[in-house]
Design an enzyme around this catalytic site. Structure first.
Site, PDB file in Angstrom:
ATOM      1  CE  LYS A  70      -5.710   5.080  24.960  1.00 29.52           C
ATOM      2  NZ  LYS A  70      -7.264   4.935  24.666  1.00 29.52           N
TER       3      LYS A  70
ATOM      4  CE  LYS B  47      -8.074  -4.234  29.275  1.00 27.07           C
ATOM      5  NZ  LYS B  47      -8.575  -4.338  27.866  1.00 27.07           N
TER       6      LYS B  47
ATOM      7  CE  LYS C 153      -9.675   3.374  33.285  1.00 32.56           C
ATOM      8  NZ  LYS C 153      -9.396   3.554  31.844  1.00 32.56           N
TER       9      LYS C 153
END
Ligand code: TYM
Length: 332
Positions: free
Chosen positions: A111, A197, A194
């Site tokens: 992240k 979202k 993967k």
């Protein structure tokens, strides 16, 4: 009796990865164990949604849970922030979560690499809040996809550390769970491994989307120029389409296209058309139920209230026990 718990962040519409990695197992488990399923809206705050988006996303995921088969009368289905006891446990567990181990967490590293402008404390302590979610109801079976494996390992570490520190057996050790032997990872349409979202909207196939867009996304999916040798291995992007086909199509469809590929006769256009049809057959009824539920705001609110009440009862018990173990004064 083992207790099942799992959550989904309210950061947008749910996709096939959420369905096959998590929801399908939730639905089966609710007939077997006491289950807690929740909408992780506190977790969604790490990306700073506006109040309008925040509220809308929570309602969307609530409707999606029910549309996929979670029965709010059978399972405890709640919104994380309706059970603020989790914040107290989060704070207490944070005292024994070390910065070094939190910084080494793969999802944190990923992240901060992707969003260097938003490295906040909530991101760093994300696994602690997740552990608090799980330990709050003393759950041991946590149905999740492959990407959550490390977070579960951390939850076990925090549980064990608390028990050792206070010489108690307050928390059982939670395990990631999937029916079958492996945790699931549904790949994306853009060649990435993967479906997610936050990977761009062409990567994911959402449960609640118009058939035209779903079809378009699949027809645009990345492939390559095709095999040149019989039985050669598949490049990642092509493997991804086969992997999605494996979960939505009939076994004989998969066998047919595998053979076409292995014999170097495959036409990716045909593969994608078939995949789009099979995805739509699968998604359409769910999508319609989501739309219907979103039109019944009162029902959704009532179900959220019911879940909050059930979840708080269990949460209060754990918090009381934890406070006593640590040595807090008992409030009369
Ligand atoms: P979230 O919201 O990212 O994803 C929800 C669930 O969907 C699974 N999943 C996938 N499974 C297979 N293939 C994929 N491509 C895929 N993408 C997502 C995830 O593994 C997850 O099971 N941190 C959690 C939410 C959470 C939680 C918890 C989960 C908060 N507290 C306590 C379990 C227990 C998350 O962000 O999931």
């Amino acid at each position: 009796m083992e207790i099942v718990l799992s959550g989904i962040r309210s950061t947008g519409k749910l996709h096939l990865g959420n369905y096959f990695g998590a929801l399908t197992n939730f639905v089966k488990l609710q007939d077997m164990y006491p289950c807690y399923f929740f909408i992780a809206d506190y977790h969604s705050l790490t990306t700073h949604p506006t109040p309008e988006n925040f509220e809308q996303n929570v309602r969307q995921v609530l409707a999606e849970y029910i549309a996929c088969g979670i029965d709010p009368e059978k399972s405890t289905l709640y919104i994380q922030s309706d059970v603020p006891e989790v914040c107290e446990l989060y704070l207490l567990l944070n005292m024994n979560a070390y910065v070094g181990e939190l910084e080494r967490c793969t999802s944190f590293k990923e992240k901060i690499r992707k969003h260097p402008d938003n490295i906040n404390g909530g991101l760093l302590t994300y696994p602690v809040l997740m552990a608090a979610d799980i330990l709050l109801h003393k759950s041991t079976k946590v149905p999740v996809g492959k990407d959550q494996e490390q977070h579960l390992e951390m939850a076990r570490t925090f549980a064990g550390r608390f028990n050792r520190m206070y010489k108690c057996s307050c928390f059982p050790e939670p395990q990631a769970f999937n029916f079958g032997d492996k945790l699931v990872k549904i790949p994306g349409l853009d060649g990435s491994t993967k479906m997610g979202k936050s990977e761009g909207s062409d990567n994911a196939l959402y449960l609640h989307e118009s058939p035209e867009i779903t079809r378009k996304k699949i027809m645009k999916a990345v492939t390559d120029s095709g095999p040149i040798q019989e039985n050669q291995g598949k490049p990642q992007s092509v493997q991804n389409l086969f992997d999605i086909m494996k979960v939505v199509s009939k076994p004989e469809t998969l066998v047919y296209f595998e053979e076409e590929y292995n014999k170097c006769r495959i036409r990716y256009g045909d593969l994608k058309k078939q995949l789009a049809e099979d995805v739509l057959i699968f998604i359409n009824p769910i999508s319609q139920r989501i739309t219907e539920l979103l039109n019944h705001k009162e029902y959704l609110d009532k179900m959220a209230d019911l879940g909050a009440e059930k979840a708080r009862e269990s949460a209060r018990k754990t918090i009381q026990e934890v406070r006593e173990i640590i040595g807090f004064r008992k409030i009369q």
